[in-house]
Design an enzyme around this catalytic site. Structure first.
Site, mmCIF file in Angstrom:
data_model
loop_
_atom_site.group_PDB
_atom_site.id
_atom_site.type_symbol
_atom_site.label_atom_id
_atom_site.label_comp_id
_atom_site.label_asym_id
_atom_site.label_seq_id
_atom_site.Cartn_x
_atom_site.Cartn_y
_atom_site.Cartn_z
ATOM 1 N N LYS A 1 0.814 -1.225 0.000
ATOM 2 C CA LYS A 1 0.000 0.000 0.000
ATOM 3 C C LYS A 1 0.850 1.278 0.000
ATOM 4 O O LYS A 1 0.556 2.235 -0.692
ATOM 5 C CB LYS A 1 -0.962 -0.020 1.193
ATOM 6 C CG LYS A 1 -1.969 -1.158 1.085
ATOM 7 C CD LYS A 1 -2.913 -1.224 2.260
ATOM 8 C CE LYS A 1 -3.628 -2.563 2.333
ATOM 9 N NZ LYS A 1 -4.377 -2.936 1.137
ATOM 10 N N GLY B 1 -16.164 2.830 -2.671
ATOM 11 C CA GLY B 1 -16.105 2.158 -3.978
ATOM 12 C C GLY B 1 -16.910 2.925 -5.019
ATOM 13 O O GLY B 1 -16.737 4.133 -5.189
ATOM 14 N N ASP C 1 -10.362 -4.665 -12.369
ATOM 15 C CA ASP C 1 -9.506 -5.059 -11.239
ATOM 16 C C ASP C 1 -9.420 -3.877 -10.270
ATOM 17 O O ASP C 1 -8.837 -2.844 -10.592
ATOM 18 C CB ASP C 1 -8.104 -5.437 -11.761
ATOM 19 C CG ASP C 1 -7.199 -5.981 -10.667
ATOM 20 O OD1 ASP C 1 -7.601 -5.958 -9.487
ATOM 21 O OD2 ASP C 1 -6.084 -6.431 -11.000
ATOM 22 N N THR D 1 -14.067 6.150 1.886
ATOM 23 C CA THR D 1 -14.304 5.795 0.483
ATOM 24 C C THR D 1 -15.317 4.653 0.424
ATOM 25 O O THR D 1 -15.334 3.766 1.281
ATOM 26 C CB THR D 1 -12.992 5.398 -0.235
ATOM 27 O OG1 THR D 1 -12.400 4.294 0.444
ATOM 28 C CG2 THR D 1 -12.004 6.552 -0.263
ATOM 29 N N THR E 1 -19.013 9.441 -7.691
ATOM 30 C CA THR E 1 -18.002 9.198 -8.711
ATOM 31 C C THR E 1 -18.673 8.743 -10.008
ATOM 32 O O THR E 1 -19.822 8.319 -9.996
ATOM 33 C CB THR E 1 -16.955 8.167 -8.209
ATOM 34 O OG1 THR E 1 -15.877 8.143 -9.105
ATOM 35 C CG2 THR E 1 -17.533 6.778 -8.053
ATOM 36 N N GLY F 1 -7.805 1.912 -3.833
ATOM 37 C CA GLY F 1 -7.755 2.783 -2.650
ATOM 38 C C GLY F 1 -6.397 3.479 -2.555
ATOM 39 O O GLY F 1 -6.305 4.648 -2.151
ATOM 40 N N ASP F 2 -5.348 2.774 -2.930
ATOM 41 C CA ASP F 2 -4.003 3.374 -2.882
ATOM 42 C C ASP F 2 -3.847 4.440 -3.958
ATOM 43 O O ASP F 2 -3.179 5.460 -3.742
ATOM 44 C CB ASP F 2 -2.937 2.295 -3.079
ATOM 45 C CG ASP F 2 -3.008 1.223 -2.009
ATOM 46 O OD1 ASP F 2 -3.432 1.539 -0.882
ATOM 47 O OD2 ASP F 2 -2.651 0.071 -2.309
HETATM 48 O O1 RIB Z 1 -3.955 -2.169 -1.610
HETATM 49 C C1 RIB Z 1 -3.470 -3.117 -2.505
HETATM 50 C C2 RIB Z 1 -2.208 -3.693 -2.013
HETATM 51 O O2 RIB Z 1 -2.477 -4.388 -0.809
HETATM 52 C C3 RIB Z 1 -1.560 -4.709 -2.911
HETATM 53 O O3 RIB Z 1 -0.640 -4.148 -3.803
HETATM 54 C C4 RIB Z 1 -0.925 -5.681 -1.948
HETATM 55 O O4 RIB Z 1 0.462 -5.672 -1.999
HETATM 56 C C5 RIB Z 1 -1.436 -5.289 -0.569
HETATM 57 O O5 RIB Z 1 -0.503 -4.620 0.140
#
Ligand code: RIB
Length: 316
Positions: free
Chosen positions: A46, A229, A257, A227, A250, A262-263
């Site tokens: 993350k 989704g 996928d 958040t 949104t 979220g990241d």
């Molecule tokens: O948020 C997604 C991430 O969660 C993935 O890339 C995985 O590595 C986990 O850390």
């Protein structure tokens, strides 16, 4: 070369994982074996994901993290360099292997993930102290919970003591989160499932997210984003527990996928906080939603993150 005098837009103190991804029609049930149709290895974790997304939007970034002294760790270091991320604070250890995430993705784009944090858990006070000159000069510091929680909390406090804005993403969530995390977060940003674990109540609707946000402000965060989704997110910007919750919808997209969406949102948010510090938080969240919305339309985690050149000019 040591260049700690540099000033960064975004410093991330967080995790790196090698993502081992299997795609299948559906996720297996407990005790079940199923056939998948695709396997690939990617860069994840993350913390690193958030850093990469911020960098792709144009932020000057540095990563503070630990990988193993192994093949995956060497590759990860190169990945940071390829993405223009400052690697002075990317350490390698022989004590543990580079973190790994086993990820399953179904045809609806949903996932289930098991992480083995490995080298990420070796990151501690000593490394933070080395990175202090960079943390002190950053515009924004971002932390999550895939490294030791104590290290995350110390990093957030270091940033606040130096008037650096903090974004905390309590992922993966722990029910008994140290209450000091709330006070150390200028922006506390979590998803529905993380919010449910922290609150002990269901968070599936805009109303429930609003109630969650008010509770997060009461617990001491400067601002809260939950958040949801495809429902967008809920933003509470003021430091008043009675402040209104803004629903930021949104645009509907076809998700293939959602891993790391979220990241992507948090990395984009960090970019906006650093580059447009006076922009209203709900506008930053609207733009970050757009960026994350692009990421879910392509397979993979970092491979799906858009760069500035791939996005509409009105997001900048
Ligand atoms: O948020 C997604 C991430 O969660 C993935 O890339 C995985 O590595 C986990 O850390």
């Amino acid at each position: 070369m040591v260049m700690t005098e540099e000033a960064f837009d975004v410093v991330v103190v967080g995790s790196c994982m090698t993502d081992l991804v299997s795609q299948a029609t559906r996720l297996p049930k407990e005790g079940e074996t199923i056939h998948g149709h695709k396997f690939f290895i990617g860069f994840g974790g993350k913390g690193a994901n958030q850093c990469i997304q911020a960098a792709r939007l144009g932020a000057k970034t540095a990563m503070v993290c630990k990988v193993g002294k192994d093949f995956f760790g060497d590759n990860y270091l190169q990945n940071f360099k390829d993405n223009g991320i400052h690697t002075e604070f990317v350490g390698q250890t022989s004590v543990a292997a580079t973190g790994a995430a086993s990820i399953m993705v179904n045809d609806a784009g949903q996932n289930a993930i098991v992480i083995v944090a490995g080298a990420n858990l070796v990151l501690g006070s000593e490394e933070l102290q080395q990175a202090l000159p960079a943390i002190r000069r950053a515009k924004v510091l971002v932390c999550q919970l895939e490294i030791s929680p104590g290290t995350s909390l110390r990093a957030l406090r270091m940033a606040q003591e130096n008037n650096v804005r903090t974004i905390f993403n309590p992922a993966p969530a722990i029910a008994a989160l140290d209450p000091d995390f709330y006070r150390a977060s200028d922006i506390f940003c979590c998803n529905e499932s993380e919010a449910e674990l922290l609150m002990g109540w269901s968070v599936t609707s805009v109303e429930e997210a609003g109630r969650t946000g008010r509770e997060l402000l009461k617990r001491g965060c400067g601002a809260a984003i939950i958040t949801l989704g495809p429902q967008g997110c809920v933003v509470l910007a003021a430091q008043e527990p009675s402040s209104p919750a803004h629903h930021v919808p949104t645009t509907a997209v076809k998700a293939v996928d959602t891993t790391g969406a979220g990241d992507s949102f948090i990395g984009a948010l960090a970019f906006y906080v650093a580059h447009y510090p006076t922009m209203p938080l709900k506008e930053m969240a609207r733009r970050a939603n757009q960026v994350a919305g692009v990421s879910v339309q392509t397979v993979g985690t970092q491979t799906s993150y858009p760069s500035k050149k791939d996005l509409p000019a009105d997001l900048f």
